[in-house]
Design an enzyme around this catalytic site. Structure first.
Site, PDB file in Angstrom:
ATOM      1  N   ASP A  46      41.282  32.998  48.320  1.00 32.80           N
ATOM      2  CA  ASP A  46      41.943  34.267  48.002  1.00 32.80           C
ATOM      3  C   ASP A  46      40.978  35.458  48.003  1.00 32.80           C
ATOM      4  O   ASP A  46      39.798  35.312  47.650  1.00 32.80           O
ATOM      5  CB  ASP A  46      42.634  34.174  46.635  1.00 32.80           C
ATOM      6  CG  ASP A  46      43.919  33.368  46.694  1.00 32.80           C
ATOM      7  OD1 ASP A  46      44.359  33.034  47.801  1.00 32.80           O
ATOM      8  OD2 ASP A  46      44.488  33.072  45.624  1.00 32.80           O
TER       9      ASP A  46
ATOM     10  N   GLU B 103      37.747  35.658  41.963  1.00 33.85           N
ATOM     11  CA  GLU B 103      37.876  34.210  41.815  1.00 33.85           C
ATOM     12  C   GLU B 103      37.771  33.520  43.181  1.00 33.85           C
ATOM     13  O   GLU B 103      37.106  32.503  43.326  1.00 33.85           O
ATOM     14  CB  GLU B 103      39.210  33.854  41.147  1.00 33.85           C
ATOM     15  CG  GLU B 103      39.302  34.214  39.682  1.00 33.85           C
ATOM     16  CD  GLU B 103      38.304  33.472  38.803  1.00 33.85           C
ATOM     17  OE1 GLU B 103      38.057  32.279  39.053  1.00 33.85           O
ATOM     18  OE2 GLU B 103      37.769  34.100  37.878  1.00 33.85           O
TER      19      GLU B 103
ATOM     20  N   ASP C  86      39.761  37.890  46.191  1.00 31.28           N
ATOM     21  CA  ASP C  86      39.402  38.549  44.938  1.00 31.28           C
ATOM     22  C   ASP C  86      38.166  37.868  44.365  1.00 31.28           C
ATOM     23  O   ASP C  86      37.556  37.016  45.014  1.00 31.28           O
ATOM     24  CB  ASP C  86      40.571  38.503  43.944  1.00 31.28           C
ATOM     25  CG  ASP C  86      41.063  37.088  43.661  1.00 31.28           C
ATOM     26  OD1 ASP C  86      40.369  36.114  44.043  1.00 31.28           O
ATOM     27  OD2 ASP C  86      42.149  36.941  43.062  1.00 31.28           O
TER      28      ASP C  86
ATOM     29  N   HIS D 131      42.468  45.596  48.168  1.00 27.69           N
ATOM     30  CA  HIS D 131      43.773  45.179  48.702  1.00 27.69           C
ATOM     31  C   HIS D 131      44.753  46.330  48.691  1.00 27.69           C
ATOM     32  O   HIS D 131      44.588  47.310  47.979  1.00 27.69           O
ATOM     33  CB  HIS D 131      44.355  44.042  47.854  1.00 27.69           C
ATOM     34  CG  HIS D 131      43.366  42.990  47.523  1.00 27.69           C
ATOM     35  ND1 HIS D 131      42.733  42.247  48.474  1.00 27.69           N
ATOM     36  CD2 HIS D 131      42.876  42.574  46.321  1.00 27.69           C
ATOM     37  CE1 HIS D 131      41.892  41.415  47.888  1.00 27.69           C
ATOM     38  NE2 HIS D 131      41.960  41.593  46.593  1.00 27.69           N
TER      39      HIS D 131
ATOM     40  N   TYR E 267      48.973  40.257  49.162  1.00 29.26           N
ATOM     41  CA  TYR E 267      48.328  39.616  48.013  1.00 29.26           C
ATOM     42  C   TYR E 267      48.806  40.248  46.707  1.00 29.26           C
ATOM     43  O   TYR E 267      48.881  41.467  46.581  1.00 29.26           O
ATOM     44  CB  TYR E 267      46.813  39.728  48.125  1.00 29.26           C
ATOM     45  CG  TYR E 267      46.083  38.820  47.174  1.00 29.26           C
ATOM     46  CD1 TYR E 267      46.342  37.445  47.163  1.00 29.26           C
ATOM     47  CD2 TYR E 267      45.149  39.328  46.276  1.00 29.26           C
ATOM     48  CE1 TYR E 267      45.678  36.606  46.282  1.00 29.26           C
ATOM     49  CE2 TYR E 267      44.473  38.493  45.394  1.00 29.26           C
ATOM     50  CZ  TYR E 267      44.752  37.133  45.405  1.00 29.26           C
ATOM     51  OH  TYR E 267      44.107  36.300  44.532  1.00 29.26           O
TER      52      TYR E 267
ATOM     53  N   GLU F 232      42.929  27.724  49.450  1.00 27.37           N
ATOM     54  CA  GLU F 232      43.074  27.226  48.078  1.00 27.37           C
ATOM     55  C   GLU F 232      44.270  26.317  47.858  1.00 27.37           C
ATOM     56  O   GLU F 232      44.225  25.421  47.031  1.00 27.37           O
ATOM     57  CB  GLU F 232      43.150  28.410  47.101  1.00 27.37           C
ATOM     58  CG  GLU F 232      41.808  29.075  46.879  1.00 27.37           C
ATOM     59  CD  GLU F 232      41.880  30.206  45.875  1.00 27.37           C
ATOM     60  OE1 GLU F 232      42.356  29.975  44.748  1.00 27.37           O
ATOM     61  OE2 GLU F 232      41.456  31.316  46.224  1.00 27.37           O
TER      62      GLU F 232
ATOM     63  N   ARG G 161      47.658  40.057  43.520  1.00 26.87           N
ATOM     64  CA  ARG G 161      46.754  40.463  42.421  1.00 26.87           C
ATOM     65  C   ARG G 161      45.996  41.699  42.876  1.00 26.87           C
ATOM     66  O   ARG G 161      44.971  41.605  43.547  1.00 26.87           O
ATOM     67  CB  ARG G 161      45.803  39.323  42.052  1.00 26.87           C
ATOM     68  CG  ARG G 161      46.525  38.125  41.440  1.00 26.87           C
ATOM     69  CD  ARG G 161      45.584  37.065  40.918  1.00 26.87           C
ATOM     70  NE  ARG G 161      46.333  35.948  40.386  1.00 26.87           N
ATOM     71  CZ  ARG G 161      46.641  34.850  41.069  1.00 26.87           C
ATOM     72  NH1 ARG G 161      46.256  34.730  42.335  1.00 26.87           N
ATOM     73  NH2 ARG G 161      47.337  33.872  40.521  1.00 26.87           N
TER      74      ARG G 161
END
Length: 705
Positions: A81, A85, A83, A349, A303, A8, A305
């Site tokens: 990433d 998104e 997750d 995670h 990570y 990203e 989030r």
């Protein structure tokens, strides 16, 4: 054979490229490449809510480059990433680049380290369509709410407003708290404190609080008035004070778990004064990779989030090895700590921790910015402390009787500091009565040194800060780790909420909009309803709920509510009350009001259209210009950075980034200014005056909220 890895961000691409070597080409998608169109709803609500995605404007050249590189590559790995998104971005990339969704071409990295990247590349998988569906469902749901309610708000209140599934609830929570504060009725109450000395013990006297009178425990609000307090004081002044009970014990204090997204944002706000958006920006940098002297580009944390408290065995072992070497065996718990995540946590995670626990903050300090170092230090210390032994406290509670009154005194001494040798939560520093008590026994008589009645008043509930709002959102199941910071940013940007120091205060616009939403769209601003929608989205991710059905179940009653709201408010428009000031309009004598325009807030005469007088809002600092003696005003640059300048600008050229203080120079009498950051000092800016002194370091209590 050529391999393409798509991530990203450029920083992440640079770090991963270092670990993968020449056989791999690593490129960044710069976030999303496709989204719903801005100019229309972009969702076919009549046909299973099919989204109509378009390429994001301004990314045409990047998309061409991605297609060109993908065409030349034998294998394309999608490494966005880990997750919802990130999964959706990978899915969009696969659609755009013709990548086979049935093949194992999706890789994720919980940490951007050599071992983390190697592990991710060794375990590719197919794109998780359930994750993609959950992201699409959230995006479509938010689009429907925003695009259907926002035009209604434009017509009924003001143009440019917006509603949101999470943001509207967040504003309501802040508005409800403000209403509690307004309705709060202050009550007087009194307490009585005694200072008592043990015979033969000349050190600091014992501080004791009145606990009960005639066998009846005092209420939380203590003694109701001064008359009763004085009557008790008179009773006690000539009394004998005798120790009736001494209770000794030991208290264990356990460390907090490693950070998750919400607790990191809360603690960074309390300790460092960082807003949630700033915290997540710096955490992203630490995750994606920073150039570390001797190591190159290195991802320093996992990570950021996440709402899981799980940590890997490898990380726990590395923490144990560090603790053993640095502090010794007694600082390790007898069994490894395992922290339990909350019920609805996503366990994909680990908790937020240092990627390599052996890499101490001091070792990397010279390679980091001040922000990066402070946040890494916070994350590293919290994680290491979470794996350490309990602190042990020897506690003493003493009952003291006098004239049918009971006083209590307590204190503790640290028997074993345990994890607190490294880290203590900000909330732990609020412990009272930390002083050790003298060696007294039951039956001992004490001498009264001082008896003090103290007046108090009950306090209204505090306004939310970013930290306490995030905690409330999390506790109520509203939003997810990725949404806390953007939600707060949005409600501030829309003018529904404003900052007052560290507090979040609703504006008149926020209160009017919330009132309308409560009256016409009660579900959208209902905490339980919104939390239940989050659970449904989680169920989509788990594969137990079909996202099209979930959207359909929401959409039909929602549209009926919208149609009813249009009928209810036909021909009605809600007025946002102006905020009156004490500034008098020099043209007509009315008190000017604060209005909001395209470029922010300004002062206007309420006599419009007869009087059209307007002014900029001027924020005085109390400081005086060292050049001409004019008032120094707080101003903002074009990019929003605060600075200070003379009221006579441009005639007077004085400006500074240093904050004016309510203190005069002892040498020349001019205003003193404080320089922050590296080389912080308090100094005089008057030409020819060289007065300067170092800034006194604040205690931990001074820096907390």
């Amino acid at each position: 054979m050529s391999n393409l890895v798509i991530v990203e961000s450029p920083a992440k691409a640079k770090t991963i490229k270092k670990y993968l070597g020449k056989e791999f080409d690593v490129i960044a998608s710069m976030g999303h490449i496709r989204d719903l169109p801005k100019s229309k709803l972009g969702v076919d609500v009549e046909n299973n809510f099919v989204p109509q995605y378009v390429d994001i404007k301004g990314k045409e050249d990047l998309i061409k480059e991605l297609k060109k590189k993908a065409k030349k590559s034998d294998l394309v790995y999608l490494a966005t990433d880990p997750d919802r998104e990130g999964e959706a971005i990978s899915w969009h990339l696969a659609q755009m680049l013709g990548v086979d969704l049935t093949k194992d071409n999706r890789v994720t990295f919980n940490e951007i380290t050599k071992s983390g990247v190697k592990s991710g590349m060794e375990h590719p998988r197919t794109i998780d369509i359930k994750l993609v569906d959950a992201q699409q469902a959230r995006r479509i749901l938010d689009r429907i709410v925003g695009y259907k309610i926002s035009p209604f708000l434009w017509r009924k209140i003001r143009k440019g407003l917006s509603a949101g599934r999470v943001q509207s609830v967040a504003v309501r929570i802040i508005v409800d708290r403000e209403e509690e504060i307004r309705k709060f009725v202050q009550q007087e109450y009194w307490s009585i404190d005694a200072k008592l000395a043990a015979k033969g013990y000349s050190k600091k006297p014992i501080s004791a609080k009145l606990y009960a009178v005639d066998g009846k425990k005092l209420e939380l609000t203590g003694i109701p008035n001064q008359e009763q307090a004085q009557a008790i004081v008179q009773l006690l002044e000539g009394a004998h004070y005798v120790v009736s009970n001494v209770k000794k014990g030991m208290r264990k204090k356990s460390p907090s778990p490693p950070f998750i997204t919400s607790t990191l944002q809360q603690e960074a706000s309390r300790r460092l004064g960082y807003q949630s958006r700033r915290t997540m920006k710096v955490a992203q940098e630490l995750y994606e990779g920073v150039e570390i002297e001797g190591l190159g580009a290195t991802g320093l944390i996992t990570y950021m989030r996440t709402d899981s408290l799980r940590i890997s065995n490898e990380a726990a072992e590395m923490a144990e090895a560090y603790i053993l070497e640095k502090y010794g065996k007694e600082y390790l718990p007898s069994t490894r700590r395992i922290f339990k995540s909350k019920k609805n946590a996503q366990d994909a995670h680990e908790a937020i921790r240092p990627s390599d626990p052996s890499l101490t903050p001091e070792q990397v300090k010279s390679s980091l910015t001040s922000e990066q170092y402070k946040l890494y230090k916070l994350i590293w210390e919290r994680f290491i402390a979470s794996q350490m032994a309990n602190a042990l406290l020897d506690t003493v509670t003493v009952d003291i009787e006098a004239a049918n009154c009971l006083f209590k005194a307590s204190g503790f001494t640290v028997k074993f500091d345990g994890f607190t040798v490294l880290y203590e939560d900000t909330k732990d520093s609020d412990d009272e009565d930390t002083a050790a008590l003298p060696p007294i026994q039951t039956g001992d008589e004490l001498n009264l040194k001082e008896l003090a009645p103290n007046q108090h008043f009950t306090q209204p509930p505090a306004r939310f800060t970013e930290a306490s709002l995030i905690k409330t959102l999390e506790e109520n199941g509203i939003g997810r780790p990725s949404t806390y910071a953007p939600t707060i940013t949005t409600i501030l940007a829309r003018g529904y909420v404003e900052r007052e120091g560290k507090s979040l205060k609703p504006t008149a616009l926020g209160e009017v909009t919330t009132r309308l939403m409560e009256e016409q769209f009660s579900n959208i601003v209902d905490v339980d309803f919104t939390a239940n929608m989050e659970k449904n989205l989680d169920a989509v991710e788990e594969g137990t709920v079909d996202y099209v059905k979930m959207l359909s179940d929401f959409y039909s009653p929602f549209i009926q509510t919208l149609e009813q709201a249009e009928k209810n408010m036909e021909g009605t428009r809600m007025k946002v009350p102006d905020e009156e000031t004490d500034i008098i309009c020099e043209l007509c004598g009315r008190k000017m009001v604060i209005k909001t325009g395209r470029f922010g807030k300004f002062l206007a005469c309420p006599g419009f259209p007869e009087c059209r007088n307007t002014k900029k809002i001027v924020k005085e600092t109390g400081g005086l210009c060292p050049i001409c003696g004019g008032k120094v005003l707080a101003k903002k640059s074009k990019n929003g950075k605060a600075y200070f300048g003379c009221e006579h600008n441009p005639e007077c050229s004085f400006m500074t980034w240093d904050k004016p203080l309510d203190e005069k120079c002892p040498k020349c009498g001019s205003t003193l200014y404080q320089k922050t950051g590296r080389g912080a000092l308090i100094h005089c800016l008057k030409e020819g005056c060289d007065y300067a002194r170092a800034v006194e370091k604040k205690s931990k209590d001074d820096t907390e909220e």
